[in-house]
Write a protein that holds these residues in place. Sequence first.
Motif, PDB file in Angstrom:
ATOM      1  N   ILE A  57      -1.908   5.514   3.122  1.00 35.83           N
ATOM      2  CA  ILE A  57      -0.915   6.522   3.522  1.00 35.83           C
ATOM      3  C   ILE A  57      -0.854   6.624   5.044  1.00 35.83           C
ATOM      4  CG2 ILE A  57      -0.286   8.968   3.390  1.00 35.83           C
ATOM      5  CD1 ILE A  57      -1.776   8.956   0.656  1.00 35.83           C
ATOM      6  N   GLY A 110       2.807   6.084   6.038  1.00 38.99           N
ATOM      7  CA  GLY A 110       3.565   7.313   6.226  1.00 38.99           C
ATOM      8  C   GLY A 110       4.267   7.736   4.945  1.00 38.99           C
ATOM      9  N   TYR A 111       5.550   7.999   5.045  1.00 39.50           N
ATOM     10  CA  TYR A 111       6.305   8.476   3.871  1.00 39.50           C
ATOM     11  C   TYR A 111       6.190   7.519   2.690  1.00 39.50           C
ATOM     12  CZ  TYR A 111      10.135   9.200   0.640  1.00 39.50           C
ATOM     13  OH  TYR A 111      10.857   9.351  -0.509  1.00 39.50           O
ATOM     14  N   GLY A 120       3.833   5.965   1.530  1.00 41.11           N
ATOM     15  CA  GLY A 120       2.616   6.212   0.750  1.00 41.11           C
ATOM     16  C   GLY A 120       2.860   7.150  -0.418  1.00 41.11           C
ATOM     17  N   LEU A 132       2.631  16.665  12.098  1.00 36.69           N
ATOM     18  CA  LEU A 132       3.580  15.618  11.732  1.00 36.69           C
ATOM     19  C   LEU A 132       4.557  15.316  12.862  1.00 36.69           C
ATOM     20  CD1 LEU A 132       4.109  16.690   8.037  1.00 36.69           C
ATOM     21  CD2 LEU A 132       3.013  14.594   8.841  1.00 36.69           C
ATOM     22  N   ASP A 174       4.935  11.745  14.553  1.00 37.30           N
ATOM     23  CA  ASP A 174       6.245  11.087  14.658  1.00 37.30           C
ATOM     24  C   ASP A 174       6.517  10.640  16.087  1.00 37.30           C
ATOM     25  OD1 ASP A 174       6.879  11.233  12.023  1.00 37.30           O
ATOM     26  OD2 ASP A 174       8.258  12.920  12.183  1.00 37.30           O
ATOM     27  N   TYR A 202       6.566   8.604  11.307  1.00 31.97           N
ATOM     28  CA  TYR A 202       5.639   8.695  10.181  1.00 31.97           C
ATOM     29  C   TYR A 202       6.328   9.254   8.940  1.00 31.97           C
ATOM     30  CZ  TYR A 202       1.213   9.822   7.831  1.00 31.97           C
ATOM     31  OH  TYR A 202       0.162   9.893   6.944  1.00 31.97           O
ATOM     32  N   THR A 203       7.209  10.230   9.127  1.00 31.55           N
ATOM     33  CA  THR A 203       7.790  10.913   7.970  1.00 31.55           C
ATOM     34  C   THR A 203       9.006  10.181   7.399  1.00 31.55           C
ATOM     35  OG1 THR A 203       8.980  12.318   9.509  1.00 31.55           O
ATOM     36  CG2 THR A 203       6.970  13.215   8.560  1.00 31.55           C
ATOM     37  N   ASP A 204       9.388   9.039   8.003  1.00 25.96           N
ATOM     38  CA  ASP A 204      10.436   8.211   7.402  1.00 25.96           C
ATOM     39  C   ASP A 204       9.809   6.959   6.807  1.00 25.96           C
ATOM     40  OD1 ASP A 204      12.324   9.934   8.182  1.00 25.96           O
ATOM     41  OD2 ASP A 204      13.083   8.732   9.860  1.00 25.96           O
ATOM     42  N   PRO A 206      -3.053  12.979   1.723  1.00 24.85           N
ATOM     43  CA  PRO A 206      -2.041  12.807   2.775  1.00 24.85           C
ATOM     44  C   PRO A 206      -2.449  13.487   4.078  1.00 24.85           C
ATOM     45  CG  PRO A 206      -1.221  14.239   1.012  1.00 24.85           C
ATOM     46  CD  PRO A 206      -2.498  13.635   0.530  1.00 24.85           C
ATOM     47  N   LYS A 261       8.750  18.669   7.153  1.00 29.23           N
ATOM     48  CA  LYS A 261      10.115  18.411   6.720  1.00 29.23           C
ATOM     49  C   LYS A 261      10.111  18.590   5.211  1.00 29.23           C
ATOM     50  CE  LYS A 261      11.201  14.984  10.269  1.00 29.23           C
ATOM     51  NZ  LYS A 261      11.356  13.538  10.475  1.00 29.23           N
ATOM     52  N   PHE A 289       9.784  15.504   2.817  1.00 27.22           N
ATOM     53  CA  PHE A 289       8.465  14.904   2.962  1.00 27.22           C
ATOM     54  C   PHE A 289       7.404  15.746   2.242  1.00 27.22           C
ATOM     55  CE2 PHE A 289       4.460  14.265   5.239  1.00 27.22           C
ATOM     56  CZ  PHE A 289       4.391  12.877   5.305  1.00 27.22           C
ATOM     57  N   GLN A 310       4.947  14.462  -0.754  1.00 28.62           N
ATOM     58  CA  GLN A 310       3.514  14.260  -0.582  1.00 28.62           C
ATOM     59  C   GLN A 310       2.652  15.427  -1.058  1.00 28.62           C
ATOM     60  OE1 GLN A 310       2.222  12.160   2.938  1.00 28.62           O
ATOM     61  NE2 GLN A 310       3.362  10.425   2.165  1.00 28.62           N
TER      62      GLN A 310
END
Lengths: 593, 86
Positions: A66, A70-71, A73, A223, A227, A238-240, A297, B47, B50, B54
């Motif tokens: 993960i 990032g996302y 995962g 986060l 990012d 990371y979050t995409d 996570p 977000k 997200f 998760q």
Amino acid sequence: MDVLTLTYLFVGGSFALYIGIAVWSRASSTEEFYIAGGHVHPIANGMATAADWMSAASFISMAGIIAFMGYDGTVYLMGWTGGYVLLALLLAPYLRKFGEFTVPDFIGSRYYSNTARVVAVISLILISFTYVAGQMRGVGIVFSNFLDVPIDVGVVIGMAVVFMYAVLGGMKGITYTQVAQYCVMIFAYLVPAIFISMLITGIPIPQLGLGAEVADGSGLTVLDKLDSTLVELGFGPYTDGNKATIDVFAITLALMIGTAGLPHVIVRFFTVPKVSDARKSAGYALLFIAVLYTTAPAVGAFARLNFIDTVQGSQYSTVDSWFKNWERVGLIGWLDKNNDGVIQYAPGAAFEGAPRYGSEIGASGERAILNTPTANDNEVYVDRDIMVLANPEIAGLPDWVIALVAAGGLAAALSTAAGLLLVISTSISHDLLKKTMAKGLSDRQELRYARISAAVAIAIAGYLGINPPGFVTQVVAFAFGLAAASLFPAILMGIFYKGMNKEGAITGMVVGLVFTFAYIFYFKFIAPADNNAEHWWFGISPEGIGALGALFNFTVAFVVSRFGKPVPGEVQKMVDNIRIPRAANPRSAPDTS
Amino acid sequence: MENNNDDYWRANLRVAAILLIIWFTVSFGFGILLVEPLNKISFFGFKLGFWWAQQGAIFVFVILIFVYAGIMKRIDKKFGVDEEED
């Protein structure tokens, strides 16, 4: 005391505990050996299921995966938990009511056919051996990294411990050891996670820490900081994600239905006393699993942040000692491409292939790397597994936490290995021998065969752990894909569609199995160069193809069932019976036990 | 009795279907298909898309199973098909 002594103490102590439990809970009948006598409390079964389920991959690898995905995962987080909803709502209560010992048992009786039973045994053995080889390897790796023991010796010690409690205690021994292993594992996972969450955000709950502000006065959340740091270095945020939506969808689905179709998970629900317990127990199992899966996570994100902070732009000569420790083990590599003595971390592989270290020392004191450098700026090779293993060191936690992580990793690998070995041995002694090839076996003889096949299975698993066929790590997709495409649809239709006959079910299973196997085999071994979205069917990677395999299984089964003979009356009655919790339950009747 | 069992089965299927729709919505819906629009919304420092992917979906999974176990216990009793206590 130094780390090594502490580690020996923790690991030795936990092993002594497992063996003690095994001796105390020795199985004396096939019923105890196969399903722990059917007397396991739903909460205990939930813990045992959680330990059974969470393997070396969940404990050691997942947070690291993960951290770097990032996302993307997400596929593992949702995929390896969502299956329990399917299990609890669609399979577990009915299989418990069915009241026999194994998954092939159900498929053989429901489809009134020994061919169906044998097809189920074949997929079970394929699935379980793929899976167990990885566990034995995991045991070896923990031993070599933490206890300074060669990998092979580590595997043999692991085999000996599993042998003790699986062969002696059967399901009964395994169940109570797994309860203990869950406690060791979850404690070992949470302690470093809480420490690190405190260090980075000041909040002791990692699940909340992941959304909190970083305690460095920047005012950024974890986060957001991750990012922007990654984007600065040239990575995607990371979050995409990078994966296509359809692939994320297919992988998640394949892992979910694969989970629900895994025999070693399903049989755990045969061990509780009642149908209502099977439902509840699945809830407890997922609750215990979720404790780790919602922490992962956070661990992944914190680890990535910590990693970049310590590594990027640091002088190699003054970098934190953990970097050099793991470089010594070969899980980190640094190739100073521009000869400035400073570590540069950027996207892309630093060099081609897995690191090959030379014997000489580089200009800054690093281990020389012989691989051909790539053209990009990245100078760092990092094995994802160190994210959990090295986390305590990276965060500067006390030595006993490091020792604890070693014991936890072993608990995760051993508990899963034992569960897998047990379903392999029961499917041989019960389904192949007792129900197909040697029908006259007495209970006592069957129990002896169960122990012998467990011992043989352990030996084979150990052999695969010591001599891993190069592909073991590549084919985890096999286990889930095959379970998703063969066993899950057959069981589901057996319960919910009374009209499904043996012709339909057997063809469906074979088509699902062969298609999924062929697709993965083609992309992993025959044409690995084509393993990309351009060549995949509908953009679905081999990891997600089990979802399509399951769809084929369902479709083919429905079409073929139209041409087959109708389902016999007594089988229809059996389906009616498993749908209702009360009434003719062979195992709760007083005269059978 | 036959009728009663059929009604029980239909009630069971209805509960399972509703819960599975929720299961699909939070995981495949919020976590995968709608993740981009939801990511425009901020939720406790995450977000939103997200977070569902998760963490949120996993919490809902746990709740769904316990809700199913609870509702089914009541339905079992109502139709008289529950297991006798031993």
